[in-house]
Motif scaffolding. Structure first.
Motif, PDB file in Angstrom:
ATOM      1  N   UNK A 149      -4.001   4.996  -0.522  1.00  0.00           N
ATOM      2  CA  UNK A 149      -4.941   5.628   0.405  1.00  0.00           C
ATOM      3  C   UNK A 149      -4.463   7.046   0.662  1.00  0.00           C
ATOM      4  N   UNK A 150      -5.420   7.931   0.887  1.00  0.00           N
ATOM      5  CA  UNK A 150      -5.083   9.318   1.213  1.00  0.00           C
ATOM      6  C   UNK A 150      -5.665   9.636   2.583  1.00  0.00           C
ATOM      7  N   UNK A 156      -3.858   5.861   9.631  1.00  0.00           N
ATOM      8  CA  UNK A 156      -2.761   5.381   8.777  1.00  0.00           C
ATOM      9  C   UNK A 156      -2.323   3.984   9.232  1.00  0.00           C
ATOM     10  N   UNK A 157      -2.162   3.830  10.525  1.00  0.00           N
ATOM     11  CA  UNK A 157      -1.729   2.534  11.068  1.00  0.00           C
ATOM     12  C   UNK A 157      -2.753   1.448  10.706  1.00  0.00           C
ATOM     13  N   UNK A 158      -4.035   1.794  10.777  1.00  0.00           N
ATOM     14  CA  UNK A 158      -5.087   0.804  10.449  1.00  0.00           C
ATOM     15  C   UNK A 158      -4.933   0.338   9.007  1.00  0.00           C
ATOM     16  N   UNK A 159      -4.666   1.259   8.092  1.00  0.00           N
ATOM     17  CA  UNK A 159      -4.474   0.875   6.681  1.00  0.00           C
ATOM     18  C   UNK A 159      -3.237  -0.011   6.518  1.00  0.00           C
ATOM     19  N   UNK A 160      -2.175   0.341   7.205  1.00  0.00           N
ATOM     20  CA  UNK A 160      -0.932  -0.439   7.095  1.00  0.00           C
ATOM     21  C   UNK A 160      -1.157  -1.854   7.633  1.00  0.00           C
ATOM     22  N   UNK A 195       0.847  -1.202   0.000  1.00  0.00           N
ATOM     23  CA  UNK A 195       0.000   0.000   0.000  1.00  0.00           C
ATOM     24  C   UNK A 195       0.883   1.254   0.000  1.00  0.00           C
ATOM     25  N   UNK A 196       0.399   2.269  -0.714  1.00  0.00           N
ATOM     26  CA  UNK A 196       1.057   3.584  -0.704  1.00  0.00           C
ATOM     27  C   UNK A 196       0.071   4.566  -0.094  1.00  0.00           C
ATOM     28  N   UNK A 197       0.534   5.280   0.912  1.00  0.00           N
ATOM     29  CA  UNK A 197      -0.337   6.228   1.611  1.00  0.00           C
ATOM     30  C   UNK A 197       0.247   7.630   1.472  1.00  0.00           C
ATOM     31  N   UNK A 198      -0.633   8.586   1.193  1.00  0.00           N
ATOM     32  CA  UNK A 198      -0.178   9.976   1.122  1.00  0.00           C
ATOM     33  C   UNK A 198      -1.079  10.885   1.946  1.00  0.00           C
ATOM     34  N   UNK A 199      -0.475  11.948   2.440  1.00  0.00           N
ATOM     35  CA  UNK A 199      -1.245  12.979   3.144  1.00  0.00           C
ATOM     36  C   UNK A 199      -1.606  14.116   2.188  1.00  0.00           C
TER      37      UNK A 199
END
Ligand code: GRF
Length: 203
Positions: free
Chosen positions: A58-59, A75-79, A36-40
């Motif tokens: 995910x953003x 964020x932690x939940x997505x990771x 997964x790639x997450x951005x703010x």
């Protein structure tokens, strides 16, 4: 073949380091895959790069959450949802808080475009250039509670040339960033890194 290490990448901007990691993974140069790639930052080019490699994104914008804790919990939940084992910060422009560090102890790494402990913080290449150093470079390190401070995994040096500008120096450093970030991930994937106080020993 070795079981692939599951990565989560956080990026706020262009995402060239992310792209280098995605390419290393696609070419089997690292025993790791980006889950997964997450951005703010909703407009971050990094998200587009992830989509090109069919990697989920995910953003999470900080302003959408009442507190930093709530933001990091999301964020932690997505990771965790993607079973991420190692978090790679790649141009993630926020300071990692307690919530996040506690969820991934010694499992968050960062790349910084200078030879730490010189020139931590923003615009490291400009800081180095303006200081007049002859050698700069980049650093991959574990993340701790202080900015650009945790135990160092790998560094690469880059000469500062007489006719350099901040931009040409930035480009030369970036090439080395792309190389050593994948190298560090591979060392981690192979279980060869051991943190011993400030020092990371490579077995
Ligand atoms: C890199 O120079 C990295 O070291 C710093 O932010 C920049 C991100 O570049 N933390 P990119 O988004 O990977 O192209």
């Amino acid at each position: 073949m070795r079981k692939k290490l599951k990565l989560g990448v956080l990026a706020s901007g262009s995402g060239t380091n992310l792209a280098a990691i995605l390419e290393s993974s696609a070419n089997n140069k690292i025993d790791a895959e980006v889950k997964i790639v997450i951005s703010d930052v909703p407009a971050a080019k990094a998200l587009e790069r992830a989509k090109n490699f069919k990697v989920p994104t995910a953003v999470h914008e900080r302003k959408s959450y009442p507190t930093k804790e709530a933001y990091e919990t999301a964020i932690v939940a997505d990771l965790k949802k993607h079973d991420v084992e190692l978090v790679c910060l790649a141009g993630y422009m926020r300071i990692v808080g307690k919530e996040f560090l506690g969820a991934f102890p010694d499992r968050i790494i960062n790349i910084h475009p200078a030879l730490l402990p010189s020139f931590p913080g923003l615009e490291a290449q400009k800081q180095a250039f303006e200081y007049g150093v002859k050698i700069s470079g980049c650093t991959v390190h574990f993340v701790d509670e202080k900015t650009d401070h945790g135990p160092i995994i790998l560094q690469a040096s880059v000469p500062v040339l007489d006719d350099d500008t901040v931009d040409s120096l930035r480009e030369r450093i970036l090439k080395q960033e792309h190389r050593i970030y994948s190298e560090a991930i591979q060392l981690y994937a192979e279980g060869l890194l051991k943190i011993d106080g400030r020092r990371v020993k490579i077995f």
